[in-house]
Motif scaffolding. Structure first.
Motif, PDB file in Angstrom:
ATOM      1  N   ARG A   5       3.341  19.142 -14.948  1.00 51.16           N
ATOM      2  CA  ARG A   5       2.194  19.839 -14.349  1.00 51.16           C
ATOM      3  C   ARG A   5       0.992  18.906 -14.185  1.00 51.16           C
ATOM      4  N   CYS A   6       0.884  17.909 -15.075  1.00 53.97           N
ATOM      5  CA  CYS A   6      -0.170  16.907 -14.905  1.00 53.97           C
ATOM      6  C   CYS A   6       0.066  16.094 -13.636  1.00 53.97           C
ATOM      7  N   ILE A   7       1.327  15.706 -13.422  1.00 53.33           N
ATOM      8  CA  ILE A   7       1.657  14.950 -12.210  1.00 53.33           C
ATOM      9  C   ILE A   7       1.289  15.770 -10.971  1.00 53.33           C
TER      10      ILE A   7
ATOM     11  N   THR B 174      -5.199   9.531  -7.582  1.00 49.05           N
ATOM     12  CA  THR B 174      -5.277  10.506  -8.673  1.00 49.05           C
ATOM     13  C   THR B 174      -4.322  11.651  -8.321  1.00 49.05           C
ATOM     14  N   PRO B 175      -3.802  12.333  -9.342  1.00 51.00           N
ATOM     15  CA  PRO B 175      -2.879  13.430  -9.044  1.00 51.00           C
ATOM     16  C   PRO B 175      -3.478  14.468  -8.094  1.00 51.00           C
ATOM     17  N   ASP B 176      -4.778  14.747  -8.228  1.00 49.68           N
ATOM     18  CA  ASP B 176      -5.369  15.765  -7.373  1.00 49.68           C
ATOM     19  C   ASP B 176      -5.417  15.317  -5.910  1.00 49.68           C
TER      20      ASP B 176
ATOM     21  N   PRO C 296       5.337  -1.088  -6.496  1.00 53.95           N
ATOM     22  CA  PRO C 296       4.582  -0.445  -7.565  1.00 53.95           C
ATOM     23  C   PRO C 296       5.202   0.913  -7.890  1.00 53.95           C
ATOM     24  N   PRO C 297       5.044   1.375  -9.147  1.00 59.14           N
ATOM     25  CA  PRO C 297       5.629   2.660  -9.506  1.00 59.14           C
ATOM     26  C   PRO C 297       4.990   3.803  -8.711  1.00 59.14           C
ATOM     27  N   VAL C 298       5.812   4.813  -8.414  1.00 58.18           N
ATOM     28  CA  VAL C 298       5.307   5.982  -7.693  1.00 58.18           C
ATOM     29  C   VAL C 298       4.414   6.796  -8.622  1.00 58.18           C
ATOM     30  N   ILE C 299       4.869   6.933  -9.876  1.00 58.67           N
ATOM     31  CA  ILE C 299       4.089   7.664 -10.872  1.00 58.67           C
ATOM     32  C   ILE C 299       3.857   6.741 -12.060  1.00 58.67           C
ATOM     33  N   LYS C 300       2.610   6.635 -12.469  1.00 58.46           N
ATOM     34  CA  LYS C 300       2.300   5.728 -13.575  1.00 58.46           C
ATOM     35  C   LYS C 300       1.357   6.427 -14.544  1.00 58.46           C
ATOM     36  N   ALA C 301       1.839   6.572 -15.793  1.00 55.91           N
ATOM     37  CA  ALA C 301       1.006   7.190 -16.826  1.00 55.91           C
ATOM     38  C   ALA C 301       0.713   6.156 -17.884  1.00 55.91           C
ATOM     39  N   SER C 302      -0.580   5.975 -18.227  1.00 55.73           N
ATOM     40  CA  SER C 302      -0.930   5.060 -19.303  1.00 55.73           C
ATOM     41  C   SER C 302      -1.762   5.782 -20.346  1.00 55.73           C
ATOM     42  N   ASN C 303      -1.199   5.819 -21.538  1.00 53.30           N
ATOM     43  CA  ASN C 303      -1.923   6.360 -22.695  1.00 53.30           C
ATOM     44  C   ASN C 303      -2.475   7.763 -22.421  1.00 53.30           C
ATOM     45  N   LEU C 304      -1.639   8.586 -21.785  1.00 54.28           N
ATOM     46  CA  LEU C 304      -2.091   9.902 -21.322  1.00 54.28           C
ATOM     47  C   LEU C 304      -2.202  10.886 -22.488  1.00 54.28           C
ATOM     48  N   ASP C 305      -3.347  11.562 -22.560  1.00 53.05           N
ATOM     49  CA  ASP C 305      -3.568  12.605 -23.573  1.00 53.05           C
ATOM     50  C   ASP C 305      -3.891  13.915 -22.884  1.00 53.05           C
TER      51      ASP C 305
END
Lengths: 287, 267
Positions: free
Chosen positions: B61-63, B80-82, B11-20
């Motif tokens: 910075r979101c990551i 979650t990133p946090d 699985p991807p280490v970082i995955k962003a979907s439709n991020l706003d």
């Protein structure tokens, strides 16, 4: 070394010359008055000699003050009530205690202001307002009120010192604790540092240069506070008491020697802070 | 636009979907990120390139959970990133070295280790190891001001590596350095990447730097901040600066430049 000593000595020499000249100018009327009553005429050199040797001159000559200081420090036992060392010690105790209390209070308020939004919004105006009240007006109140509840001696004077000395520490430390920039704070967040760790490892060390500068000002203010605190106590002991007693009896030589002792004491105390500052900041790699 | 290089098994280490991410400002909302989709696989070297305001730093910075997205989903290591931040999943290298002037180089690298509660012996071992990794052995006792800008930035990379996070996020770390030093550090960074196998997210302004370093180049464009192109590099993982004269390199650089130009056409 010589390069820094020579300018200092030159300035001191000029100041002493001006001082002697001013002594002649200010003390001449009294010298002429005396001569007139004794019905003698003074030559210029006699006149000058008289202005530098009066008992209660308007402005004592430097050597008169120097002799007074010598007589009341080296020649007197330090336990004697006439010893300036004894009086300086009394004043210094109050100054140092007040300085310690003031620095602690200032530090605590600064931490509160930086970490608590309510304190940030509310405390600073009061801190500034507190310094707009003339210390001469509030000092007797503090002495009288504390005396009424049975507290006398060192502590009331120290509290007046504290009142003056916490202010520069609050202002300096708020600035110092806020000196880390957004990036440094973000960095702490990326390491998931706790609030305490952020304070100990980042904010506190970053504020050190500000703290020492504030403490130098606080120490000088604290000495002023201690001297002012000694004035309304009935002139028992301390440099402030010497100043007051001197002015009661027109002992200008005594006043001036107490003033110079106070200046020397301030120089020593601020110098001690400066030395601690140099050693600390050098060890921290900041100087 | 391009085939994912991530093997299906991992699985991807970082995955962003439709991020706003929309900032509310006095002049109305600013769309720092809009509809960002991106998968970053383990061991990839991903560069983010684009003009100012395209959201590349904001995305990084979101990551790192330094910004909170206002829409879409983002996971780091499946969390979650946090949570990932709290699990100390990444090391972050800022634009400025940001070394503490009151700490020696060794002391600076020890700083995150102290915060994370490593034992004294472990701290000393890791400081020594990471200093060697960035070629700064022997500088442990020096203060930051005694080092050049490039050496300071290397020390800050060592600090981000010291606690062995699997992800390294770098925000224009070499932006303030001159070209020669930057080339040298780029080579060292590649060597470090191949030795440690970390996943690296790297923000840059420089096309040659992005092409030289990356296995994947993400081209971004401003107003609203979005991804306009994702380029999977064909360049071999083992590369030297000479590769910049090859046709492959120039083709990729050309495609990046075209992508950046297309983004600008909106202005």
């Amino acid at each position: 070394m010589m390069r820094s000593v020579f300018p200092v000595l030159a300035v001191v020499a000029v100041l002493i010359a001006i001082w002697y000249a001013a002594a002649v100018w200010l003390n001449t009327p009294w010298a002429l008055d005396k001569a007139k009553r004794a019905e003698v005429t003074l030559s210029t050199s006699d006149l000058i000699a008289d202005t530098w040797a009066q008992d209660k001159p308007k402005l004592p000559a430097p050597h008169q003050v120097a002799i007074e200081i010598w007589n009341t420090t080296v020649e007197k036992k330090i336990t004697s009530k006439r010893s300036l060392i004894y009086h300086s010690w009394i004043t210094m105790s109050a100054t140092v205690l007040g300085f310690a209390l003031g620095t602690a209070l200032g530090f605590a308020l600064a931490v509160g202001i930086v970490y608590n939004r309510v304190m940030d919004m509310s405390v600073m105006p009061w801190v500034i307002a507190s310094q707009t009240i003339p210390i001469l007006a509030i000092a007797p109140m503090i002495i009288v009120v504390l005396n009424a509840v049975g507290i006398s001696g060192l502590l009331p004077k120290a509290l007046i010192s504290m009142y003056l000395s916490f202010f520069p520490v609050v202002v300096g430390m708020v600035k110092g604790l806020r000196s880390p920039d957004a990036m440094q704070l973000d960095q702490m967040r990326t390491w998931n540092a706790s609030g305490g760790q952020e304070f100990i490892k980042l904010r506190l060390p970053a504020s050190m240069p500000y703290l020492f500068t504030s403490m130098k000002i606080a120490m000088a203010a604290s000495l002023v506070g201690a001297i002012v605190g000694e004035l309304p106590t009935g002139a028992v002991a301390g440099l402030g008491a010497r100043l007051l007693a001197g002015s009661y009896y027109g002992q200008t030589v005594q006043i001036w020697s107490a003033l110079l002792m106070a200046a020397a004491l301030a120089a020593v105390l601020v110098g001690v802070i400066g030395a601690i500052q140099r050693v600390t900041l050098k060890r921290m790699g900041l100087a | 636009m391009s085939e994912p290089t991530v093997p299906q098994s991992q699985p991807p280490v970082i995955k962003a979907s439709n991020l706003d991410l929309t900032f509310q400002t006095n002049d109305g909302p600013v769309h720092a990120l809009k509809g960002v989709n991106l998968d970053i696989g383990k061991g990839e070297f991903v560069s983010f390139i684009g003009p100012s305001g395209c959201g590349k730093t904001t995305f990084l910075r979101c990551i790192a959970a330094l910004e909170q997205p206002t829409g879409g989903t983002l996971t780091v290591n499946g969390m979650t990133p946090d949570d990932a931040r709290k699990a100390r999943a990444y090391g972050y290298v800022f634009q400025a070295a940001g070394l503490y002037p009151w700490r020696t180089i060794g002391g600076n690298i020890r700083l995150p280790l102290e915060i994370m509660g490593f034992s004294k012996e472990e701290q000393a071992k890791r400081v020594k190891k990471t200093l060697e990794l960035v070629d700064l052995a022997g500088f442990e006792k020096k203060f930051p001001w005694q080092l050049s800008g490039g050496m300071q930035q290397r020390a800050s990379i060592a600090r981000a590596l010291a606690f062995d996070a699997e992800i390294l996020l770098m925000d224009e770390p070499f932006g303030a350095l001159d070209e020669i030093v930057r080339d040298h550090l780029n080579e060292q960074l590649l060597a470090l990447w191949s030795r440690t196998g970390k996943t690296i997210g790297f923000v840059t302004h420089s096309i040659p730097e992005a092409v030289f370093l990356s296995t994947k180049i993400v081209v971004m464009s401003p107003r609203p901040g979005r991804i306009t192109d994702v380029i999977d590099s064909r360049l071999p993982r083992d590369r030297t600066l000479d590769i910049r004269d090859t046709q492959d390199f120039m083709d990729i650089a050309h495609r990046v430049r075209e992508g950046l130009r297309a983004g600008h056409a909106y202005d």
